[in-house]
Scaffold this active site. Structure first.
Site: not given
Ligand code: ATP
Length: 321
Positions: A22, A128, A188, A251, A254
């Site tokens: 937004r 996280d 604890e 979940h 989330r």
């Molecule tokens: P979360 O912490 O919630 O898991 P995140 O952004 O780290 O979030 P990922 O699943 O690791 O979640 O990455 C999201 C998307 O980013 C992936 O599905 C992929 O499309 C893209 N991505 C991840 N790693 C790479 C990379 N090394 N190079 C290019 N794109 C990437």
């Protein structure tokens, strides 16, 4: 010609992502940009799920959990050919700037797109709090509050039956959700990657509580510490003689309406991301440092090591010993 900026959400959804979308859309429109959204993260980008939006598109979403743009994972986004497909989709709409809301993986995708000529800015959005380049990620506060609500309920039954309950919470490999909710609940024990503790020490600590007036106990555990928490609590029961149960919150952590903190931080990040694009920045992500929004190069951000809050780290040690 107006600047054309798109926004997407990627990785795990987090409460507050909608408030951020937004803020991006509204502040972009206010500063004279044409604003676009991409559905389903990088997957939708590659598939061309792009739409131009007006201010009403983001009405009444500030209080909603999840992400109206949905999220998806596309591991193949690391491949050059797939990234080129994404660039073509953006170019077809005349879009030269992309704001991504997600975690480290999402930042990696943004970094690669910036190397191919798209101006990218990353915003930290994950429950996280596991991104090293920022002291806060959108969704963390709501998630901590959700965990606390659940633990309050579990406490009622744990107390009534004089049991011990282990509650496993999310966090990926980061202990913050367990640490913050554990301190807020006065449990604890708090078992996280920050304070590795042997099984023997867990049994001894719980046995030491047995003689006291309080006949129940709560333990918060980060996910991925025990391969099977249900098996582990059987062992706890055997070793300590205390009836011990396990709950995995899963979940439900989330979801939910974002707290005011998440709505406000998300709004600040959204406005700052548009400003960064208008300032000509690219290949950067935003972070909070001492409460202020800072811009950090994505390459530098991905190299950073996370620091756990030092006072809370002390608190965990006091609790567990
Ligand atoms: P979360 O912490 O919630 O898991 P995140 O952004 O780290 O979030 P990922 O699943 O690791 O979640 O990455 C999201 C998307 O980013 C992936 O599905 C992929 O499309 C893209 N991505 C991840 N790693 C790479 C990379 N090394 N190079 C290019 N794109 C990437």
């Amino acid at each position: 010609m107006n600047k054309k900026i798109a926004v997407l959400t990627s990785g795990g959804d987090a409460p507050g992502m909608n408030a951020c979308i937004r803020a991006v859309v509204r502040s972009g429109l206010k500063t004279g940009c044409d604003m676009y959204v991409v559905y389903d993260g990088y997957k939708g980008l590659v598939e061309g799920k792009i739409e131009q939006v007006d201010r009403n598109f983001v009405s009444d979403i500030i209080n909603r959990g999840g992400t109206i743009l949905r999220s998806a994972r596309l591991p193949e986004f690391k491949e050059e050919a797939i990234q080129k497909m994404a660039i073509k989709q953006l170019k077809d709409f005349g879009i030269d700037s992309l704001i991504v809301i997600g975690g480290d993986g999402t930042y990696r995708g943004a970094r690669d797109l910036s190397h191919r000529g798209i101006n990218t800015v990353g915003i930290p959005g994950t429950i996280d709090n596991d991104i090293a380049s920022t002291e806060y990620t959108i969704g963390f506060d709501t998630c901590c509050n959700t965990i606390c609500e659940c633990v309050d309920k579990i406490r009622d039954t744990t107390t009534s039956h004089q049991r011990c309950t282990f509650i496993e919470v999310m966090g990926n490999k980061c202990g913050d959700l367990a640490l913050y909710s554990g301190v807020a609940e006065g449990v604890e024990m708090i078992i996280t990657p920050d304070d590795p503790i042997t099984d023997e020490n867990v049994f001894n600590k719980l046995k030491s509580l047995k003689g006291g007036k309080k006949k129940h106990s709560l333990v918060i555990v980060s996910e991925k510490i025990y391969p099977n928490i249900f098996e582990f609590v059987k062992k706890v029961t055997q070793e300590t003689g205390i009836e011990t149960r396990a709950e995995i919150l899963g979940h439900l952590q989330r979801g939910g309406s974002p707290t005011s903190k998440d709505r406000i931080e998300a709004t600040r990040f959204g406005i700052a991301a548009v400003k960064a694009i208008l300032d000509g920045e690219t290949n950067i992500c935003l972070g909070l440092r001492n409460g202020q929004i800072v811009r950090i190069g994505i390459d530098e951000a991905l190299e950073m090591k996370r620091q756990t809050h030092p006072e809370l780290l002390d608190a965990i040690k006091l609790v567990n010993r």
